[in-house]
Design a protein around this motif. Structure first.
Motif, PDB file in Angstrom:
ATOM      1  N   MET A   1     -54.769  21.196 -35.683  1.00  0.00           N
ATOM      2  CA  MET A   1     -55.402  20.602 -34.546  1.00  0.00           C
ATOM      3  C   MET A   1     -56.732  21.279 -34.335  1.00  0.00           C
ATOM      4  O   MET A   1     -56.931  22.394 -34.711  1.00  0.00           O
ATOM      5  N   THR A   2     -57.610  20.601 -33.669  1.00  0.00           N
ATOM      6  CA  THR A   2     -58.956  21.124 -33.581  1.00  0.00           C
ATOM      7  C   THR A   2     -59.337  21.581 -32.195  1.00  0.00           C
ATOM      8  O   THR A   2     -60.358  22.212 -32.030  1.00  0.00           O
ATOM      9  N   ASP A   3     -58.558  21.271 -31.170  1.00  0.00           N
ATOM     10  CA  ASP A   3     -58.875  21.751 -29.840  1.00  0.00           C
ATOM     11  C   ASP A   3     -58.453  23.206 -29.677  1.00  0.00           C
ATOM     12  O   ASP A   3     -59.168  24.012 -29.103  1.00  0.00           O
ATOM     13  N   ASP A   4     -57.267  23.532 -30.122  1.00  0.00           N
ATOM     14  CA  ASP A   4     -56.741  24.879 -30.012  1.00  0.00           C
ATOM     15  C   ASP A   4     -56.369  25.336 -31.398  1.00  0.00           C
ATOM     16  O   ASP A   4     -55.312  25.001 -31.907  1.00  0.00           O
ATOM     17  N   ILE A   5     -57.230  26.154 -32.024  1.00  0.00           N
ATOM     18  CA  ILE A   5     -56.975  26.591 -33.380  1.00  0.00           C
ATOM     19  C   ILE A   5     -55.928  27.688 -33.365  1.00  0.00           C
ATOM     20  O   ILE A   5     -55.957  28.596 -32.547  1.00  0.00           O
ATOM     21  N   ALA A   6     -54.976  27.585 -34.292  1.00  0.00           N
ATOM     22  CA  ALA A   6     -53.880  28.539 -34.330  1.00  0.00           C
ATOM     23  C   ALA A   6     -54.391  29.938 -34.585  1.00  0.00           C
ATOM     24  O   ALA A   6     -55.333  30.168 -35.322  1.00  0.00           O
ATOM     25  N   ALA A   7     -53.727  30.915 -33.970  1.00  0.00           N
ATOM     26  CA  ALA A   7     -54.093  32.317 -34.148  1.00  0.00           C
ATOM     27  C   ALA A   7     -53.564  32.835 -35.469  1.00  0.00           C
ATOM     28  O   ALA A   7     -52.732  32.220 -36.108  1.00  0.00           O
TER      29      ALA A   7
ATOM     30  N   ILE B   1     -53.182  10.255 -44.581  1.00  0.00           N
ATOM     31  CA  ILE B   1     -53.712  11.491 -44.017  1.00  0.00           C
ATOM     32  C   ILE B   1     -54.887  11.133 -43.118  1.00  0.00           C
ATOM     33  O   ILE B   1     -55.636  10.197 -43.407  1.00  0.00           O
ATOM     34  N   ALA B   2     -55.056  11.856 -42.022  1.00  0.00           N
ATOM     35  CA  ALA B   2     -56.227  11.670 -41.166  1.00  0.00           C
ATOM     36  C   ALA B   2     -56.683  13.020 -40.640  1.00  0.00           C
ATOM     37  O   ALA B   2     -55.857  13.906 -40.366  1.00  0.00           O
ATOM     38  N   THR B   3     -57.995  13.187 -40.517  1.00  0.00           N
ATOM     39  CA  THR B   3     -58.555  14.408 -39.940  1.00  0.00           C
ATOM     40  C   THR B   3     -59.854  14.064 -39.227  1.00  0.00           C
ATOM     41  O   THR B   3     -60.532  13.086 -39.575  1.00  0.00           O
ATOM     42  N   ASP B   4     -60.205  14.863 -38.224  1.00  0.00           N
ATOM     43  CA  ASP B   4     -61.488  14.688 -37.557  1.00  0.00           C
ATOM     44  C   ASP B   4     -62.428  15.847 -37.873  1.00  0.00           C
ATOM     45  O   ASP B   4     -63.428  16.041 -37.192  1.00  0.00           O
ATOM     46  N   ILE B   5     -62.109  16.588 -38.933  1.00  0.00           N
ATOM     47  CA  ILE B   5     -62.927  17.715 -39.362  1.00  0.00           C
ATOM     48  C   ILE B   5     -63.553  17.392 -40.714  1.00  0.00           C
ATOM     49  O   ILE B   5     -62.838  17.159 -41.697  1.00  0.00           O
ATOM     50  N   GLU B   6     -64.873  17.381 -40.770  1.00  0.00           N
ATOM     51  CA  GLU B   6     -65.570  16.998 -41.993  1.00  0.00           C
ATOM     52  C   GLU B   6     -65.201  17.898 -43.160  1.00  0.00           C
ATOM     53  O   GLU B   6     -64.979  17.428 -44.286  1.00  0.00           O
ATOM     54  N   ASP B   7     -65.119  19.217 -42.927  1.00  0.00           N
ATOM     55  CA  ASP B   7     -64.804  20.136 -44.016  1.00  0.00           C
ATOM     56  C   ASP B   7     -63.384  19.912 -44.536  1.00  0.00           C
ATOM     57  O   ASP B   7     -63.120  20.074 -45.731  1.00  0.00           O
TER      58      ASP B   7
ATOM     59  N   ARG C   1     -66.753  13.593 -32.901  1.00  0.00           N
ATOM     60  CA  ARG C   1     -66.269  13.824 -34.256  1.00  0.00           C
ATOM     61  C   ARG C   1     -65.908  12.498 -34.932  1.00  0.00           C
ATOM     62  O   ARG C   1     -65.455  11.558 -34.287  1.00  0.00           O
ATOM     63  N   VAL C   2     -66.108  12.451 -36.241  1.00  0.00           N
ATOM     64  CA  VAL C   2     -65.800  11.264 -37.035  1.00  0.00           C
ATOM     65  C   VAL C   2     -64.379  11.379 -37.575  1.00  0.00           C
ATOM     66  O   VAL C   2     -63.986  12.432 -38.079  1.00  0.00           O
ATOM     67  N   ILE C   3     -63.616  10.312 -37.465  1.00  0.00           N
ATOM     68  CA  ILE C   3     -62.243  10.307 -37.961  1.00  0.00           C
ATOM     69  C   ILE C   3     -62.255   9.874 -39.426  1.00  0.00           C
ATOM     70  O   ILE C   3     -62.816   8.829 -39.765  1.00  0.00           O
ATOM     71  N   HIS C   4     -61.639  10.662 -40.277  1.00  0.00           N
ATOM     72  CA  HIS C   4     -61.529  10.355 -41.695  1.00  0.00           C
ATOM     73  C   HIS C   4     -60.083   9.970 -42.012  1.00  0.00           C
ATOM     74  O   HIS C   4     -59.160  10.736 -41.758  1.00  0.00           O
ATOM     75  N   ASP C   5     -59.894   8.761 -42.531  1.00  0.00           N
ATOM     76  CA  ASP C   5     -58.569   8.276 -42.925  1.00  0.00           C
ATOM     77  C   ASP C   5     -58.472   8.199 -44.433  1.00  0.00           C
ATOM     78  O   ASP C   5     -59.424   7.783 -45.109  1.00  0.00           O
ATOM     79  N   PHE C   6     -57.303   8.564 -44.974  1.00  0.00           N
ATOM     80  CA  PHE C   6     -57.071   8.531 -46.416  1.00  0.00           C
ATOM     81  C   PHE C   6     -55.753   7.829 -46.678  1.00  0.00           C
ATOM     82  O   PHE C   6     -54.778   8.020 -45.947  1.00  0.00           O
ATOM     83  N   THR C   7     -55.714   7.040 -47.748  1.00  0.00           N
ATOM     84  CA  THR C   7     -54.478   6.448 -48.225  1.00  0.00           C
ATOM     85  C   THR C   7     -54.362   6.716 -49.708  1.00  0.00           C
ATOM     86  O   THR C   7     -55.170   6.204 -50.511  1.00  0.00           O
ATOM     87  N   TYR C   8     -53.391   7.524 -50.081  1.00  0.00           N
ATOM     88  CA  TYR C   8     -53.145   7.835 -51.487  1.00  0.00           C
ATOM     89  C   TYR C   8     -51.820   7.206 -51.903  1.00  0.00           C
ATOM     90  O   TYR C   8     -50.785   7.476 -51.299  1.00  0.00           O
ATOM     91  N   ARG C   9     -51.900   6.351 -52.916  1.00  0.00           N
ATOM     92  CA  ARG C   9     -50.714   5.643 -53.386  1.00  0.00           C
ATOM     93  C   ARG C   9     -50.151   6.328 -54.627  1.00  0.00           C
ATOM     94  O   ARG C   9     -50.889   6.741 -55.511  1.00  0.00           O
ATOM     95  N   LYS C  10     -48.828   6.408 -54.669  1.00  0.00           N
ATOM     96  CA  LYS C  10     -48.162   6.926 -55.855  1.00  0.00           C
ATOM     97  C   LYS C  10     -48.393   5.960 -57.011  1.00  0.00           C
ATOM     98  O   LYS C  10     -47.987   4.815 -56.956  1.00  0.00           O
TER      99      LYS C  10
END
Length: 300
Positions: free
Chosen positions: A1-7, A215-221, A290-299
């Protein structure tokens, strides 16, 4: 998650809102049995979460007591353990016996507060859903949402996701979802990101033919990290048809602005998955620009 980064510390599954506290009241808190006996992990084991002492407000404690028997799978190695018990097999017979049917199964890695998977289960009664979450408040909130809706096609497992996949039979799942995993922004922690070649191999094995990992992420890196891990792996097809420009070098926490001046390249990603509800977490990311990045990887 990007609001509260784990310690820093012991770490595990991550997912949408996994590090955010569940909505609750200011009532007296009480620890769950799982939190009271948190397991110790060998120091060489790289996981993707921080194991916190989860404490629940009275509302979530009641939800645990009321609904755990209906939804929480009894597959752990012991009280407080996030490992799957020895000899357990997550196969078609187990799925049929647990859900009572042979409907397609969707597994979400890091279900957070359960907003997405519960909404999906309610919208798709002909599909079985399994929420994998390690944090007590997230598990309790998922139990609460499912219980209040009286859903019968969803179960929750409080286990480390790679352990569950190791115990799963070939082809048992139709889809796997990993939405907004913990980004682990510091460069030295990138190895803790949940999307890794080893897990990708297990996910591919567990998926049925032509099954997909969404998969989805809002972090470019993190988006670049997903491409680096997944795009070159044998047995996977990136089905995305949206062209996205990303920097070709990684940045760490505190120097993300450097990415703008790096060389960029085009990558294929997917349009937003319409089976993912707009959670509070995603709304915050969009509001922050932030930009939302969506991915779909098919077997393949």
């Amino acid at each position: 998650m990007t609001d509260d980064i784990a310690a820093n510390g012991d770490i595990t599954n991550d997912g949408d809102n996994a590090t955010n506290p569940a909505d609750g009241t200011t009532e007296t808190t009480a620890a769950t049995p799982q939190a009271a006996a948190a397991s110790q992990h060998p120091p060489h084991r790289v996981l993707s979460f921080v194991r916190r002492s989860g404490r629940l407000d009275a509302r979530l404690q009641r939800a645990w007591g009321n609904y755990a028997g209906d939804y929480l799978l009894d597959i752990n190695a012991g009280e407080g353990s996030l490992d799957v018990r020895d000899g357990f097999a997550f196969d078609a017979d187990y799925v049929r016996g647990t859900w009572g049917n042979a409907n397609p199964l969707v597994i979400e890695i890091g279900s957070g507060q359960g907003e997405n998977i519960v909404a999906a289960a309610e919208a798709r009664p002909d599909t079985n859903f399994l929420a994998l979450e390690v944090y007590d408040p997230g598990v309790a909130h998922t139990l609460l949402l499912a219980g209040k809706r009286g859903l019968r096609n969803i179960r929750v497992a409080q286990v480390n996701a790679p352990e569950l996949f190791k115990a799963a039979a070939d082809g048992v799942a139709a889809e796997v979802w990993t939405f907004f995993p913990d980004p682990w922004p510091k460069k030295k922690h990138h190895k803790r990101r949940i999307v890794q070649p080893g897990l990708a191999g297990e996910v591919r094995r567990v998926l049925a033919d032509s099954g997909v990992w969404r998969i989805a992420t809002d972090i470019e890196d993190y988006a670049l990290h997903v491409h680096e891990v997944m795009d070159g792996l044998d047995g996977w097809e990136n089905t995305g048809d949206v062209t996205v420009s990303l920097p070709t070098g990684h940045v760490g926490k505190g120097n993300a602005d450097l990415a703008a001046d790096m060389p960029h390249a085009d990558f294929a990603e997917s349009a937003r998955f319409d089976g993912r509800v707009l959670t509070n977490f995603e709304k915050k990311g969009l509001a922050a620009g932030r930009v939302i990045h969506d991915f779909t990887y098919r077997k393949a």
